[in-house]
Write an enzyme that holds these catalytic residues in place. Structure first.
Site, PDB file in Angstrom:
ATOM      1  N   ASP A   1     -21.693  32.090  -7.929  1.00 59.47           N
ATOM      2  CA  ASP A   1     -22.307  32.259  -9.251  1.00 59.47           C
ATOM      3  C   ASP A   1     -21.892  33.613  -9.830  1.00 59.47           C
ATOM      4  O   ASP A   1     -21.532  34.531  -9.082  1.00 59.47           O
ATOM      5  CB  ASP A   1     -23.837  32.225  -9.140  1.00 59.47           C
TER       6      ASP A   1
HETATM    7  N1  URA Z   1     -25.879  29.472  -3.646  1.00 52.47           N
HETATM    8  C1  URA Z   1     -26.219  29.943  -4.862  1.00 52.47           C
HETATM    9  O1  URA Z   1     -27.331  29.716  -5.329  1.00 52.47           O
HETATM   10  N2  URA Z   1     -25.301  30.661  -5.530  1.00 52.47           N
HETATM   11  C2  URA Z   1     -24.091  30.962  -5.044  1.00 52.47           C
HETATM   12  O2  URA Z   1     -23.305  31.657  -5.703  1.00 52.47           O
HETATM   13  C3  URA Z   1     -23.752  30.476  -3.782  1.00 52.47           C
HETATM   14  C4  URA Z   1     -24.668  29.727  -3.089  1.00 52.47           C
END
Ligand code: URA
Length: 239
Positions: A106
């Site tokens: 993310d």
């Molecule tokens: N889980 C999440 O919520 N975000 C990420 O970037 C990776 C795993």
């Protein structure tokens, strides 16, 4: 081993454009095994030939593998019309040789991101069938407890999908946890904790398969993978 055109081999390093490569060859600045090549189309075995440019070894590699310590605030993509991407942290030649991030973190997630132009390796690491482990370190809004550990181990339900069993290890401070996933659903860890009534305040990936985040790399820094790291990742491909 395969033979390839000399100009293609030189251009594949991303250091020069096709036109610059042709000029280098024409100007006699490129030698193959110590000899002047007949032309840009000369066929060479790039992994074994000694190719030099202005006397310096080309150091050819078929694929490039980069370990980036991703900072928050960048998209895990190669380009975007409005926002900065992880490729913006790397020299432009990496874009030219087709480097891309293996999977997504993310925008606000930090930590280990592998970038490569080895499509087959990326495919194996991301294949849902191979269940490659990904380990994350998270800081939560409220302490994790044994019930969370049991819920993660039995597979959290996220609306219409059920997650595979996941590891949850609680640190000495119970808001500091380590999560091991064997899959990669959208915002998975954040949604898993939301289902337990907790918010992820900060998330960092520290391992993916055999690859570990390098503690020597500050956020935003990158390095090439070692031969050993590449070999270890390739064992996943062979499984
Ligand atoms: N889980 C999440 O919520 N975000 C990420 O970037 C990776 C795993």
């Amino acid at each position: 081993m395969s033979l390839e055109r000399l100009d293609k081999v030189l251009a594949s390093t991303g250091r020069w454009s096709r036109r610059e490569v042709r000029n280098l060859i024409r100007e006699g600045r490129v030698l193959v095994d110590g000899l002047l090549p007949a032309g840009a189309e000369e066929k060479v075995e790039p992994e074994t030939a000694c190719i030099t440019v202005d006397g310096e070894n080309l150091g050819y590699r078929r694929y490039t593998y980069i370990l980036l310590n991703k900072p928050a605030g960048l998209l895990s993509a190669t380009e975007d019309t409005r926002q900065r991407t992880v490729l913006d942290l790397l020299p432009p030649e990496f874009r030219r040789i087709g480097l891309f991030p293996v999977g997504r973190l993310d925008k606000d997630t930090r930590g280990l991101l592998l970038l490569t132009n080895d499509g087959a390796l990326a495919h194996s690491l991301l294949s849902p069938k191979r269940h490659v482990d990904k380990v994350y370190e998270a800081w939560l809004s409220a302490p994790a407890d044994a019930e969370d550990v049991a819920a993660f181990a039995s597979g959290i339900s996220l609306g219409d999908t059920r997650c595979l069993p996941a590891g949850l290890e609680i640190g000495t401070d119970p808001v500091h946890v380590f999560v091991t996933l064997h899959e990669g659903k959208f915002h998975q860890i954040k949604r898993m904790f939301i289902s337990r009534g907790k918010t992820v305040l900060s998330l960092r990936r520290i391992a993916m398969g055999t690859l570990q985040l390098d503690t020597c790399l500050s956020e935003g820094e990158y390095r090439y993978l070692s031969e050993q790291e590449i070999a270890e990742l390739n064992t996943i491909k062979q499984k």
